[in-house]
Design an enzyme around this catalytic site. Structure first.
Site, short mmCIF file in Angstrom:
data_model
loop_
_atom_site.label_atom_id
_atom_site.label_comp_id
_atom_site.label_asym_id
_atom_site.label_seq_id
_atom_site.Cartn_x
_atom_site.Cartn_y
_atom_site.Cartn_z
N TYR A 159 0.78 -1.16 -0.07
CA TYR A 159 -0.18 0.04 -0.13
C TYR A 159 0.92 1.25 -0.02
O TYR A 159 0.82 2.16 -0.93
CB TYR A 159 -0.96 -0.18 1.26
CG TYR A 159 -2.03 1.16 1.30
CD1 TYR A 159 -3.01 1.08 0.41
CD2 TYR A 159 -1.80 2.13 2.09
CE1 TYR A 159 -3.98 2.31 0.69
CE2 TYR A 159 -2.86 3.29 2.19
CZ TYR A 159 -3.60 3.30 1.33
OH TYR A 159 -4.56 4.37 1.51
N1 NAD Z 1 -9.96 5.67 4.48
C1 NAD Z 1 -8.51 5.97 4.75
O1 NAD Z 1 -8.03 6.00 5.82
C2 NAD Z 1 -7.79 6.40 3.69
C3 NAD Z 1 -6.43 7.16 3.93
C4 NAD Z 1 -5.64 7.52 3.06
C5 NAD Z 1 -5.99 7.30 1.72
N2 NAD Z 1 -7.23 6.68 1.31
C6 NAD Z 1 -7.23 6.20 -0.21
O2 NAD Z 1 -8.70 7.03 -0.67
C7 NAD Z 1 -9.14 6.24 -1.58
C8 NAD Z 1 -10.89 5.95 -1.11
O3 NAD Z 1 -10.44 4.86 0.20
P1 NAD Z 1 -11.90 4.88 0.88
O4 NAD Z 1 -11.48 4.93 2.23
O5 NAD Z 1 -12.87 5.75 0.46
O6 NAD Z 1 -12.24 3.24 0.73
P2 NAD Z 1 -13.58 2.48 0.38
O7 NAD Z 1 -13.36 1.14 0.43
O8 NAD Z 1 -14.74 3.02 1.29
O9 NAD Z 1 -13.89 3.00 -1.10
C9 NAD Z 1 -13.03 2.57 -2.24
C10 NAD Z 1 -14.01 2.24 -3.44
O10 NAD Z 1 -13.04 1.74 -4.56
C11 NAD Z 1 -13.73 0.65 -5.29
N3 NAD Z 1 -12.78 -0.21 -5.86
C12 NAD Z 1 -11.65 -0.88 -5.32
N4 NAD Z 1 -11.15 -1.61 -6.23
C13 NAD Z 1 -11.51 -1.05 -7.43
C14 NAD Z 1 -11.08 -1.44 -8.81
N5 NAD Z 1 -10.29 -2.31 -9.02
N6 NAD Z 1 -12.07 -0.89 -9.78
C15 NAD Z 1 -12.99 0.19 -9.63
N7 NAD Z 1 -13.11 0.60 -7.99
C16 NAD Z 1 -12.69 -0.29 -7.06
C17 NAD Z 1 -14.30 -0.10 -4.10
O11 NAD Z 1 -15.33 -0.90 -4.50
C18 NAD Z 1 -15.33 1.04 -3.11
O12 NAD Z 1 -16.23 1.54 -3.69
C19 NAD Z 1 -8.38 4.95 -1.58
O13 NAD Z 1 -7.43 5.51 -2.79
C20 NAD Z 1 -7.58 5.17 -0.38
O14 NAD Z 1 -6.28 4.41 -0.62
C21 NAD Z 1 -7.98 6.21 2.34
#
Ligand code: NAD
Length: 252
Positions: A159
């Site tokens: 990650y």
């Molecule tokens: N939540 C955290 O703590 C956090 C912190 C820093 C960065 N992020 C980043 O923010 C972004 C969103 O994360 P989130 O927390 O909303 O997670 P989440 O799991 O709520 O949402 C992620 C979405 O991406 C979709 N997804 C996953 N793989 C996919 C693919 N191959 N093709 C199309 N869609 C796909 C999932 O179905 C989901 O709806 C991510 O890139 C994550 O790495 C999250």
């Protein structure tokens, strides 16, 4: 949330990957509030349906796509163009965490999966969308990276490496497009409580909270507020840049 800034996105079409849930969905709602029409791209069709039904007055276009699949991304791009006539804003939010384990025990297949969604995905989506933005000489691209990409979280090497790669890709593409009307930026959130937490161990979640000086998780609305500004016309002299949103965790 109380009062917040309103940016005018009327006449703009925004494409949000991972838009069916979490951070991506909050961003989509915030852009729609400013008048944008939106396409939600996600691989989770049930979540897409749910997001569309609960979205509000102007339902989004929803497109089932695996962002790691070049043919699927090209088809989704065509579908978004057909409904919109042009893509002005691209937010790459689709992402997965992968297992929490030390590198020397990290399953090779999981490493490849994390890289393909978190790094190859944004590459493929930018690659498909940028030529259309170039034709209009306008665009705003915002990539959702992570503080993990700057610091390297233990038990999250794939990650962290994928997000470091996304930061570097943002810098490269930003420079390539610097003399156009297209800006490319990324944000590096610390932990935000979303469905993604279900993919992590409790120990890892506790570790992430312990690193945040504000001693709380971020909120999806706080992330959407920063992205709304980066996606606005007003944000015009920043590109290839990395924006912190970590409750005080980042020191650079
Ligand atoms: N939540 C955290 O703590 C956090 C912190 C820093 C960065 N992020 C980043 O923010 C972004 C969103 O994360 P989130 O927390 O909303 O997670 P989440 O799991 O709520 O949402 C992620 C979405 O991406 C979709 N997804 C996953 N793989 C996919 C693919 N191959 N093709 C199309 N869609 C796909 C999932 O179905 C989901 O709806 C991510 O890139 C994550 O790495 C999250």
């Amino acid at each position: 949330m109380g009062e917040h800034a309103r940016y005018d996105f009327s006449g703009r079409h925004a494409l949000i990957t991972g838009g069916a849930a979490g951070i991506g969905l909050a961003i989509a709602k915030r852009l729609a509030e400013g008048g944008a029409s939106v396409s939600l791209w996600d691989r989770d069709t049930a979540a897409l349906e749910q997001a569309r039904n609960a979205f509000g007055p102007k339902p989004p276009h929803v497109i089932a796509v695996d962002v790691a699949d070049p043919a699927a991304v090209a088809a989704a791009c065509d579908a978004s163009l057909r409904v919109s006539g042009g893509i002005d804003i691209l937010v790459n939010s689709a992402g997965i965490t992968g297992p929490n384990t030390v590198l020397w025990e990290y399953p090779v297949d999981d490493w490849d999966k994390v890289m393909s969604v978190n790094l190859r995905g944004p590459f493929l989506c930018c690659r498909a969308v940028v030529p259309h933005m170039r034709a209009k000489n306008f665009g705003r691209i915002v990539n959702i990276a992570s503080i993990a990409g700057k610091e390297g979280n233990p038990n999250a090497s794939a990650y962290s490496a994928s997000k470091a790669g996304l930061i570097a890709m943002t810098k490269s593409l930003g420079k390539e497009l610097a003399e156009t009307g297209i800006t490319v930026n990324c944000i590096t959130p610390a932990a935000v409580h979303t469905g993604m937490f279900a993919q992590m161990t409790q120990q890892h979640i506790d570790y992430m909270l312990s690193k945040i000086p504000m001693n709380r998780f971020g909120k999806v609305e706080e992330i959407a507020a920063l992205v709304a500004w980066l996606a606005s016309e007003e944000c015009s002299f920043s590109t290839g840049a990395v924006f912190d949103i970590s409750g005080g965790r980042a020191t650079y």
